[in-house]
Design a protein around this motif. Structure first.
Motif, PDB file in Angstrom:
ATOM      1  N   ALA A  79       0.832  -1.204   0.000  1.00 47.29           N
ATOM      2  CA  ALA A  79       0.000   0.000   0.000  1.00 47.29           C
ATOM      3  C   ALA A  79       0.864   1.251   0.000  1.00 47.29           C
ATOM      4  O   ALA A  79       0.584   2.221  -0.714  1.00 47.29           O
ATOM      5  CB  ALA A  79      -0.935  -0.007   1.212  1.00 47.29           C
ATOM      6  N   LEU A  80       1.932   1.239   0.783  1.00 43.94           N
ATOM      7  CA  LEU A  80       2.823   2.391   0.814  1.00 43.94           C
ATOM      8  C   LEU A  80       3.562   2.553  -0.506  1.00 43.94           C
ATOM      9  O   LEU A  80       3.750   3.671  -0.992  1.00 43.94           O
ATOM     10  CB  LEU A  80       3.822   2.245   1.966  1.00 43.94           C
ATOM     11  N   ALA A  81       3.979   1.448  -1.098  1.00 43.32           N
ATOM     12  CA  ALA A  81       4.662   1.519  -2.383  1.00 43.32           C
ATOM     13  C   ALA A  81       3.756   2.118  -3.457  1.00 43.32           C
ATOM     14  O   ALA A  81       4.192   2.908  -4.295  1.00 43.32           O
ATOM     15  CB  ALA A  81       5.140   0.133  -2.807  1.00 43.32           C
ATOM     16  N   ASP A  82       2.495   1.771  -3.433  1.00 44.70           N
ATOM     17  CA  ASP A  82       1.554   2.318  -4.405  1.00 44.70           C
ATOM     18  C   ASP A  82       1.233   3.781  -4.118  1.00 44.70           C
ATOM     19  O   ASP A  82       0.937   4.550  -5.026  1.00 44.70           O
ATOM     20  CB  ASP A  82       0.270   1.487  -4.422  1.00 44.70           C
ATOM     21  N   ALA A  83       1.297   4.160  -2.852  1.00 43.05           N
ATOM     22  CA  ALA A  83       1.058   5.557  -2.496  1.00 43.05           C
ATOM     23  C   ALA A  83       2.241   6.444  -2.882  1.00 43.05           C
ATOM     24  O   ALA A  83       2.076   7.631  -3.114  1.00 43.05           O
ATOM     25  CB  ALA A  83       0.779   5.676  -1.001  1.00 43.05           C
ATOM     26  N   PHE A  84       3.428   5.848  -2.936  1.00 41.64           N
ATOM     27  CA  PHE A  84       4.656   6.558  -3.322  1.00 41.64           C
ATOM     28  C   PHE A  84       5.268   5.843  -4.519  1.00 41.64           C
ATOM     29  O   PHE A  84       6.193   5.045  -4.369  1.00 41.64           O
ATOM     30  CB  PHE A  84       5.650   6.585  -2.165  1.00 41.64           C
ATOM     31  N   PRO A  85       4.756   6.087  -5.723  1.00 42.91           N
ATOM     32  CA  PRO A  85       5.135   5.290  -6.900  1.00 42.91           C
ATOM     33  C   PRO A  85       6.593   5.387  -7.319  1.00 42.91           C
ATOM     34  O   PRO A  85       7.041   4.580  -8.141  1.00 42.91           O
ATOM     35  CB  PRO A  85       4.206   5.833  -7.992  1.00 42.91           C
ATOM     36  N   LYS A  86       7.354   6.325  -6.751  1.00 45.26           N
ATOM     37  CA  LYS A  86       8.775   6.417  -7.085  1.00 45.26           C
ATOM     38  C   LYS A  86       9.656   5.721  -6.050  1.00 45.26           C
ATOM     39  O   LYS A  86      10.845   5.490  -6.301  1.00 45.26           O
ATOM     40  CB  LYS A  86       9.195   7.888  -7.188  1.00 45.26           C
ATOM     41  N   ASP A  87       9.081   5.397  -4.903  1.00 45.03           N
ATOM     42  CA  ASP A  87       9.883   4.903  -3.781  1.00 45.03           C
ATOM     43  C   ASP A  87       9.847   3.382  -3.658  1.00 45.03           C
ATOM     44  O   ASP A  87       8.920   2.724  -4.121  1.00 45.03           O
ATOM     45  CB  ASP A  87       9.388   5.515  -2.474  1.00 45.03           C
ATOM     46  N   SER A  88      10.861   2.859  -2.972  1.00 48.00           N
ATOM     47  CA  SER A  88      10.886   1.456  -2.581  1.00 48.00           C
ATOM     48  C   SER A  88      10.658   1.371  -1.079  1.00 48.00           C
ATOM     49  O   SER A  88      11.133   2.224  -0.324  1.00 48.00           O
ATOM     50  CB  SER A  88      12.230   0.810  -2.943  1.00 48.00           C
TER      51      SER A  88
END
Length: 256
Positions: free
Chosen positions: A91-100
């Motif tokens: 969910a966090l990865a999808d909320a921050f599409p540039k981050d790992s």
């Protein structure tokens, strides 16, 4: 159902994506702490074995960063299963599409909050839950700063004596973790125990107070979640839903 996690995450992503929050790809690191329901005891069926996210990694038992998959934890290998960690990270990865997103599994099944103090030893797992978590935190910090922590624990403290001092011990734990991560404002999200057992109300009543008593914390409800038949552990769909709820509350703290 094969992609249950990622379908469920869509609503969270559209509602909580932070526009222009990160111009460059970053490495976000989150701690997963608590006892067996954080570690995960849901059954890993074929569909859960396949679930992964290309930008979610976990620190394994050998302190290696690998692609995150169930089980995230290894506290009790024979029973480790689906927990909230993978869905939280996705969910966090999808909320921050540039981050790992980097997950640091620290939970140990069967541990009371008293086992989460420096030097405390858990005989059943032959571990020092807090001290071992601290070693893993320090290993993770070689990669970058710790961005947040989630906590799901209290089943072992669901009695009047332990519940009476639970908030005091949890406050001290959060303060220690914030000190060790060099982040006095580390976002910390706590989860409610399953509502399917009456004695869990003792700890849940304490957990409800956390956001009012401790700065930069949020609380996640377990409303509507079900156990896997043992009246203790969340089943796999519930653990997955819980991970999404944890992410939603973490995003609320990050936005502050």
């Amino acid at each position: 159902m094969k992609y249950l996690v990622f379908v469920a995450l869509t609503l969270v992503c559209f509602s909580f994506r932070l526009k222009n929050w990160s111009e460059k790809p970053r490495k976000q690191i989150y701690l997963l702490m608590g006892q067996s329901n954080m570690a995960g005891r849901g059954v890993i069926t074929d569909e859960y074995k396949e679930l992964q996210h290309t930008r979610v990694l976990m620190l394994n038992a050998n302190n290696e960063w690998v692609a995150a998959k169930h089980p995230i934890h290894f506290d009790k290998p024979k029973v480790a299963g689906v927990g909230p960690g993978l869905a939280f990270g996705a969910a966090l990865a999808d909320a921050f599409p540039k981050d790992s997103i980097y997950l640091v599994p620290c939970a140990v099944g069967g541990t009371s909050i008293a086992k989460w103090e420096p030097g405390a030893f858990d005989k059943s797992t032959n571990t020092h839950p807090y001290d071992d978590a601290l070693l893993r935190i320090k290993e993770a910090m070689k990669l970058g700063k710790i961005n947040g922590a989630i906590w799901l624990q209290g089943e072992s403290d669901s009695n009047p004596k332990s519940a009476a001092v639970y908030l005091e011990k949890l406050t001290a734990l959060i303060e220690r973790v914030r000190k060790e991560t060099n982040n006095p404002n580390l976002p910390f999200v706590v989860g409610e125990l399953g509502q399917y057992r009456d004695n869990y109300k003792l700890i849940n009543e304490v957990l409800h107070q956390v956001p009012q008593k401790i700065k930069l914390t949020n609380y996640v409800t377990s409303e509507g979640l079900t156990h896997k038949g043992d009246t203790t552990h969340f089943d796999s769909p519930s653990a997955t839903t819980y991970g999404v709820r944890f992410a939603k509350e973490m995003l609320m703290l990050i936005k502050k």
